[in-house]
Design an enzyme around this catalytic site. Structure first.
Site, mmCIF file in Angstrom:
data_model
loop_
_atom_site.group_PDB
_atom_site.id
_atom_site.type_symbol
_atom_site.label_atom_id
_atom_site.label_comp_id
_atom_site.label_asym_id
_atom_site.label_seq_id
_atom_site.Cartn_x
_atom_site.Cartn_y
_atom_site.Cartn_z
ATOM 1 N N GLU A 28 1.024 -1.462 0.101
ATOM 2 C CA GLU A 28 -0.137 0.126 0.129
ATOM 3 C C GLU A 28 1.128 0.691 -0.005
ATOM 4 O O GLU A 28 1.865 1.280 0.420
ATOM 5 C CB GLU A 28 -1.063 0.357 1.833
ATOM 6 C CG GLU A 28 -2.233 -0.200 1.472
ATOM 7 C CD GLU A 28 -3.641 0.364 1.404
ATOM 8 O OE1 GLU A 28 -3.624 1.458 1.069
ATOM 9 O OE2 GLU A 28 -4.126 0.268 2.897
ATOM 10 N N ASP A 36 -4.009 5.399 6.273
ATOM 11 C CA ASP A 36 -4.763 6.202 7.325
ATOM 12 C C ASP A 36 -5.068 6.126 7.739
ATOM 13 O O ASP A 36 -4.613 5.972 9.321
ATOM 14 C CB ASP A 36 -4.913 7.516 5.599
ATOM 15 C CG ASP A 36 -5.510 8.625 6.244
ATOM 16 O OD1 ASP A 36 -5.281 9.463 7.537
ATOM 17 O OD2 ASP A 36 -5.984 9.721 6.144
ATOM 18 N N LYS A 62 0.180 7.068 8.944
ATOM 19 C CA LYS A 62 -0.312 8.773 9.146
ATOM 20 C C LYS A 62 -0.608 7.637 10.874
ATOM 21 O O LYS A 62 -1.737 7.946 11.326
ATOM 22 C CB LYS A 62 -1.470 9.242 8.947
ATOM 23 C CG LYS A 62 -0.885 9.581 7.413
ATOM 24 C CD LYS A 62 -2.106 10.411 7.395
ATOM 25 C CE LYS A 62 -1.881 11.078 5.188
ATOM 26 N NZ LYS A 62 -3.045 11.768 5.421
ATOM 27 N N ASP A 74 -2.027 10.855 -5.304
ATOM 28 C CA ASP A 74 -2.796 11.751 -5.784
ATOM 29 C C ASP A 74 -3.513 12.487 -5.221
ATOM 30 O O ASP A 74 -3.859 12.644 -4.115
ATOM 31 C CB ASP A 74 -3.644 11.119 -7.052
ATOM 32 C CG ASP A 74 -5.185 10.755 -6.849
ATOM 33 O OD1 ASP A 74 -4.988 10.486 -5.446
ATOM 34 O OD2 ASP A 74 -6.036 11.426 -6.617
HETATM 35 P P1 IMP Z 1 -7.181 4.434 4.919
HETATM 36 O O1 IMP Z 1 -8.031 3.246 3.659
HETATM 37 O O2 IMP Z 1 -8.167 5.970 5.231
HETATM 38 O O3 IMP Z 1 -5.941 3.937 5.551
HETATM 39 O O4 IMP Z 1 -6.884 5.180 3.182
HETATM 40 C C1 IMP Z 1 -5.562 4.398 2.038
HETATM 41 C C2 IMP Z 1 -6.057 5.316 0.985
HETATM 42 O O5 IMP Z 1 -6.286 6.388 0.326
HETATM 43 C C3 IMP Z 1 -4.857 4.889 0.376
HETATM 44 O O6 IMP Z 1 -4.389 3.809 0.231
HETATM 45 C C4 IMP Z 1 -3.982 6.132 -0.413
HETATM 46 O O7 IMP Z 1 -4.892 6.006 -1.810
HETATM 47 C C5 IMP Z 1 -5.675 7.647 0.285
HETATM 48 N N1 IMP Z 1 -4.853 8.368 1.294
HETATM 49 C C6 IMP Z 1 -4.203 8.594 2.439
HETATM 50 N N2 IMP Z 1 -3.864 9.253 2.699
HETATM 51 C C7 IMP Z 1 -3.886 10.271 1.900
HETATM 52 C C8 IMP Z 1 -2.361 10.910 1.194
HETATM 53 O O8 IMP Z 1 -1.979 11.684 2.501
HETATM 54 N N3 IMP Z 1 -2.611 11.668 0.490
HETATM 55 C C9 IMP Z 1 -3.726 10.834 -1.251
HETATM 56 N N4 IMP Z 1 -3.520 9.364 -0.784
HETATM 57 C C10 IMP Z 1 -3.647 9.260 0.503
#
Ligand code: IMP
Length: 176
Positions: free
Chosen positions: A96, A100, A128, A156
């Site tokens: 990945e 986040d 993060k 992106d």
């Molecule tokens: P999560 O499900 O919140 O952990 O987010 C995962 C996905 O969201 C990542 O694989 C990214 O594609 C996108 N994402 C999360 N944070 C960012 C960021 O700061 N910049 C760009 N894409 C992000």
């Protein structure tokens, strides 16, 4: 094009990937490893990381979407394309770009687990930690970063900036 503040330079990324590649090669020596890249954000990371892996590997991809054009997770994860081959009895490392909230990673781990791989682990370039409240375990992590929306190196904002060769923050988002 908005101004971009550099968070991680190409050199910093490259030297960390070299270390991660070495660790993965040692840990999976003698096993049948499949790297599963999560599209689209992880394509550049996977392409560079796999050059530092010295054991034979398979590479496959799946696609997920959770963000739309926003900078915060929608909370709903959708698979947009699936693996091309079965992973049963293989050692699978999900690659990945960034963890986040951890919702995407958790969804993928649960989904792939049902396909009975020999083992399943997560590799992420960035985390993060403030937001990963579910504490999704990341076996191989490149960097922890603050809670800022980053772009570049495959990632992106509204479908742009994936080609930026480093990781940065858009200037007008620095205060968010
Ligand atoms: P999560 O499900 O919140 O952990 O987010 C995962 C996905 O969201 C990542 O694989 C990214 O594609 C996108 N994402 C999360 N944070 C960012 C960021 O700061 N910049 C760009 N894409 C992000």
């Amino acid at each position: 094009m908005k101004r971009i503040a550099t968070m991680l330079s190409p050199e910093e990324i490259d030297s960390r990937l070299r270390e991660m590649g070495r660790e993965i090669s040692e840990d999976y020596a003698g096993r049948q490893l499949v790297l599963v890249g999560v599209l689209r954000g992880a394509y550049m990371f996977l392409a560079d990381l796999c050059r530092y892996i010295t054991i034979p590997i398979e590479v496959d991809f799946l696609g997920v979407q959770s963000y739309g054009d926003e900078t915060t997770s929608s909370g709903v994860v959708r698979m947009t394309s699936d693996l091309s081959r079965p992973i049963q009895d293989k050692h699978v490392l999900v690659v990945e770009d960034i963890v986040d909230t951890g919702l995407t990673a958790r969804y993928l781990i649960q989904n792939l687990e049902t396909r009975k791989p020999a083992s399943l682990a997560l590799c992420a370039l960035l985390e993060k930690p403030k937001n990963n409240v579910g504490g999704v375990p990341i076996r191989y992590l490149g960097f922890t970063i603050p809670d800022q929306f980053v772009i570049g190196y495959g990632m992106d904002y509204a479908s742009l900036y994936r080609n930026v060769p480093y990781i940065g923050v858009l200037e007008d988002q620095k205060e968010n």
